[in-house]
Scaffold this motif. Sequence first.
Motif: not given
Length: 497
Positions: A148-153, A180-182, A288-295
């Motif tokens: 997602x990055x940028x101003x909305x990580x 910045x939708x991802x 592994x909990x709280x996974x986001x960017x790892x996906x």
Amino acid sequence: MPRLTSKQYFGALTSAAQELTLAEKSGLPIPARFDFGTKEVCAYCQQNIEPPKKPLRCSACKAILYCSKECSKKGWNYGTANAPPNAPTHKQLCKENARHMTRLPDTQAILTQFPWGRLETDGSFNRDVARGRYRVLGGDDMGFWSHKGGPVPHQNSGPFSAVASSMGYQTVMAQMIEAFDHLDGKDLLKSRHLSDEDGWKLPSRLIPYREFASASSADKRPVLVTNLDEPVKDWESWYRWRKLPLESPVALIMDFPMSVYQLVTNCLQITNATRGSPDKRIPISLQMLGVEVELNCLPIFSELALLLPYHDIKIVMVGFSVHKLCVEARKHPKSIAAQASITQPTFSYTAPQECGSGSLQIFLHGESPTWAPDNFPFGRPDALIACNAGLGSYPDWVPVIQAVHMYDIPFGVTEYAEQSAEHQRAAFPTMLGWKRIYPRSDYPIALNPFQSPGQRGIPMYKLPNAINGFTLVVVKHEKLPEPAEHLAARIAELDLD
């Protein structure tokens, strides 16, 4: 006001990064326009500190910024202008800040060992500019670098910009999130995983290959890790083992699997690289909990199978983003994510025999965005782990912390800052409610040698703060101090006090 798109945002930073690289090669002084530091803000009044005014730092801790002596005095006694009741003041935190600032040279040294490890004038590191140097900055279609990055990580965060006050914060936030939708894990909606080349999008000599048959030379293959003269203990030793030049920027996302390795082997001490053998394979089950960017980069977790020879590693990923991806996958029935189940891993890898034939399987638990020990189809894990957990920021962590203590499940996390980890640790007795009857270790906190290189830019503070910056052990594997059947009775006794 015209709406900024993610393509424009990432494109402009990539162009600036390319120009910076050329300016550095010229040997001439770098123009001031190439300063990509964070806009500094007064810690008390929360206003931008605009030139020609210079920020004032606390002379004692060197960690806090103010716009004036008046704000400095108010901050000393009241913290911030709109501080909630009982919020700590600078007077209460100053000594603590000074202690944490002693870590700053260590975190800066982790960054500056890399050729792309540029400190801005405010002491921060711009990760987007570093990625822009290699043209791997963007949201979708950036392989393992997609985010997602940028101003909305993060999933539930929005921009903090000067225009928010004039346009209305909620309006600006909604527009930025849309622009910045991802979807984290979007590449898992395809039918095949990305290859090393398609995932890393880097020159061959900078890639840590897992698919060694596709490497340009057999020299790219690491030796069996147990044959090394010294263990893989930090970025320098990892790069040397991986036969990569420090020019390679892969540490900017490899910090996720390497932080898992650090938690499992050195913090929780569940296993180590020498424990397995050809005749004795070691099964390890992690959740592994709280996974986001790892996906976005599941294949890079193959590194665990290379680092832990003769191990069979199973990782179950849980989190809001995992749930969101699995819901979306229903629209793509032939995708990788849609095919996953309790028995069918989302990603699998086996290391070459000469590298120890370690294996890895990653499963997605998409039925629920949260973890619960009493309603979990994958069974009891050997350990729980979480990267950049924010244990004190989200109420969903409270039942997890209670459960790992109750059931004696090893649990280790990374946090951005040492100070936040200490504050979270101090809240554990309140979360648990049974400190007197269930004593534990002192919840050790340590600098993570595999933190993502570089200081995050925080407008009001200079405290060491990095992605996966510090490790915190919540529960380490050890025997209960007393039989579990006595626990309920002693809780009841405590309630009568």
